[in-house]
Design a protein around this motif. Sequence first.
Motif, short mmCIF file in Angstrom:
data_model
loop_
_atom_site.label_atom_id
_atom_site.label_comp_id
_atom_site.label_asym_id
_atom_site.label_seq_id
_atom_site.Cartn_x
_atom_site.Cartn_y
_atom_site.Cartn_z
N HIS A 1 0.47 -1.32 0.00
CA HIS A 1 0.01 -0.18 0.09
C HIS A 1 1.35 1.28 0.24
O HIS A 1 0.61 2.18 -0.53
CB HIS A 1 -1.39 0.37 1.40
CG HIS A 1 -0.24 0.15 2.29
ND1 HIS A 1 0.26 -1.04 3.39
CD2 HIS A 1 -0.19 1.40 3.09
CE1 HIS A 1 0.81 -0.29 4.31
NE2 HIS A 1 0.70 0.99 4.60
N ILE B 1 -8.12 1.28 -2.99
CA ILE B 1 -6.81 0.04 -3.47
C ILE B 1 -5.96 0.21 -2.54
O ILE B 1 -5.84 -1.10 -1.78
CB ILE B 1 -6.43 -0.38 -5.11
CG1 ILE B 1 -7.16 -0.28 -5.59
CG2 ILE B 1 -5.51 -1.27 -5.19
CD1 ILE B 1 -6.71 -0.29 -7.24
N GLU C 1 -5.54 1.04 0.67
CA GLU C 1 -6.82 0.14 1.94
C GLU C 1 -7.09 -0.73 1.72
O GLU C 1 -7.03 -1.65 3.11
CB GLU C 1 -7.98 1.27 1.72
CG GLU C 1 -7.39 3.15 2.41
CD GLU C 1 -7.27 3.06 3.60
OE1 GLU C 1 -7.19 2.19 4.35
OE2 GLU C 1 -5.92 3.33 3.52
N MET C 2 -7.78 -1.51 0.46
CA MET C 2 -7.94 -3.08 0.81
C MET C 2 -6.56 -3.47 1.01
O MET C 2 -6.37 -4.18 1.70
CB MET C 2 -8.11 -2.90 -1.11
CG MET C 2 -9.43 -3.26 -1.16
SD MET C 2 -10.11 -3.73 -3.06
CE MET C 2 -8.94 -5.49 -3.45
N ARG D 1 -7.29 -5.99 3.49
CA ARG D 1 -6.94 -6.97 3.23
C ARG D 1 -8.51 -7.43 3.52
O ARG D 1 -8.49 -8.28 3.72
CB ARG D 1 -5.73 -8.02 3.54
CG ARG D 1 -4.58 -8.19 3.74
CD ARG D 1 -3.53 -9.58 3.87
NE ARG D 1 -2.08 -10.00 3.80
CZ ARG D 1 -1.53 -10.82 3.98
NH1 ARG D 1 -2.19 -12.17 3.18
NH2 ARG D 1 -0.37 -10.53 3.92
N ARG D 2 -8.77 -7.01 2.15
CA ARG D 2 -9.99 -6.45 2.68
C ARG D 2 -11.16 -6.44 0.84
O ARG D 2 -10.55 -5.19 1.07
CB ARG D 2 -11.38 -6.27 3.87
CG ARG D 2 -10.63 -4.11 3.93
CD ARG D 2 -11.52 -3.21 5.15
NE ARG D 2 -11.22 -1.81 4.81
CZ ARG D 2 -11.52 -1.41 3.71
NH1 ARG D 2 -11.54 -1.36 2.44
NH2 ARG D 2 -11.11 -0.25 3.62
N PRO D 3 -12.42 -5.83 1.00
CA PRO D 3 -12.66 -5.54 0.06
C PRO D 3 -13.23 -3.94 0.30
O PRO D 3 -13.33 -3.63 1.18
CB PRO D 3 -13.76 -6.93 -0.06
CG PRO D 3 -14.07 -7.28 0.61
CD PRO D 3 -13.29 -7.46 2.08
N PRO D 4 -13.22 -3.02 -1.17
CA PRO D 4 -13.32 -1.75 -0.62
C PRO D 4 -14.80 -2.47 -0.49
O PRO D 4 -15.84 -2.94 -0.30
CB PRO D 4 -13.52 -1.55 -2.37
CG PRO D 4 -13.41 -2.54 -3.16
CD PRO D 4 -13.84 -4.17 -2.20
N LEU E 1 -6.51 -10.01 -4.11
CA LEU E 1 -7.47 -9.35 -3.66
C LEU E 1 -7.57 -8.09 -4.82
O LEU E 1 -9.20 -7.46 -5.16
CB LEU E 1 -6.66 -8.55 -2.81
CG LEU E 1 -6.75 -8.94 -1.01
CD1 LEU E 1 -5.63 -7.76 -0.58
CD2 LEU E 1 -7.70 -7.95 -0.38
N TYR F 1 -11.63 -6.73 -6.15
CA TYR F 1 -11.37 -5.74 -6.67
C TYR F 1 -12.29 -5.47 -7.53
O TYR F 1 -13.37 -4.18 -7.52
CB TYR F 1 -10.37 -4.78 -6.40
CG TYR F 1 -10.27 -3.34 -7.03
CD1 TYR F 1 -11.00 -2.13 -6.40
CD2 TYR F 1 -10.23 -3.34 -8.12
CE1 TYR F 1 -10.77 -0.94 -7.40
CE2 TYR F 1 -9.85 -2.02 -9.05
CZ TYR F 1 -10.24 -0.81 -8.31
OH TYR F 1 -9.99 0.34 -9.06
#
Length: 398
Positions: free
Chosen positions: A13, A61, A63-64, A68-71, A129, A133
Amino acid sequence: MSDVLILAGCPVHELLERQATSLARQLVHVFVEEIPIYRRLPREELDGDITRITEHNLRMICEMFRHRRPPASAELAPLRASAARRAQERVPLEALLAAYHLGTRWIWDRLIATATPADFAAVIDLNRLVLIYTEAVTSAVCAAYLQEREGMLCQEQHAMHTAVSALLGGDHTALAAIRPAPGYLVMAITVGEHPDEKQDEPGRSIAGRRKLARIRAAVQGHATEQVLSVLDATGGLVLLPYGGEVPIVTEVVEAMSRAAGVPIWAAAEQATPAEVPAAAGVAEEVLEVARIFGHPPGAYRLADVLLEYQLTRPSRATSRLAGLLDPLLNNPDLLRTLKVYLETGLDRRRTAELLHVHPNTVDYRLRRAVSLTGLDPAKPAQLQQIGAALAARRLTPR
């Protein structure tokens, strides 16, 4: 930090976050280079709205990758708003999705270029990921775009129906508001059933809507202004505007039929805006006559069905005219032979072929018909009476 994605010893990130603004500008340049319609967008829009939403995507992206999470839904809200604006601007949905997919691939390539063999597990997580996304963005963008287009389509349909109602009703106040074309080709049409419409619902309705969309597109190809129409899967009314040369009706109908893949019957009249109501009435009557008398698919004008049209007008003479052939009612072969004989242009051999009999049989039957009715097709005046009587019988079957 154990959950943070690491490539080449650096959190992923951070690789994007610290240069998100410059990367967004580079990505917009890539869009312009790779996607044709983006080259036609105003510079102000590219440098403003498009660059801002691209940078928002990059930070989302980040932040994803960080967590490690979906938007989240709130993060996708600006994408939905942007998609709605592109719909209003009539940017094709495929171009919009192409930009998102191109941007995703471009970022992936930049990130993966920094990976080492030791980063294999991180690359697998990164790929998962990116797929999440892409799924989330595609769903959000498509839903927002199509919702906006549906709303716009409803408005367009409402405006179209308002315009058609104003023209058909001769509403001068409404006509002034819609600025009608100098002239219209007013077409009443009957549309045949497509093979795909023979299935059960909802497939039948979908096939019918697709057929109508192809018909509208084909008609629009013959006009420089918006074509007005009130149509369903079986037909309706089309007002094709023109300002100069009048479109050729047969070409328009053939284009509609080819595009829809079905037979189409059409009756057409030219009209100024003030003449549209009367023209629509005549077109609908001519179409009805063409269908009643079994004419094949194609384009018809009043001149093409003058006799049949006149016979369909209320008259005491119609029934009596049909009655001229009543003496043949007990001899259906004679009536059939007389009908085919006229349809083939008084060609006895062709009549024999169609009826699967010998030409001499045709001669015998015609003589019998003459003796019973007193009407001889060899005499021009009586030939006209026979033709009119056959036509009248279509309206007053016995």
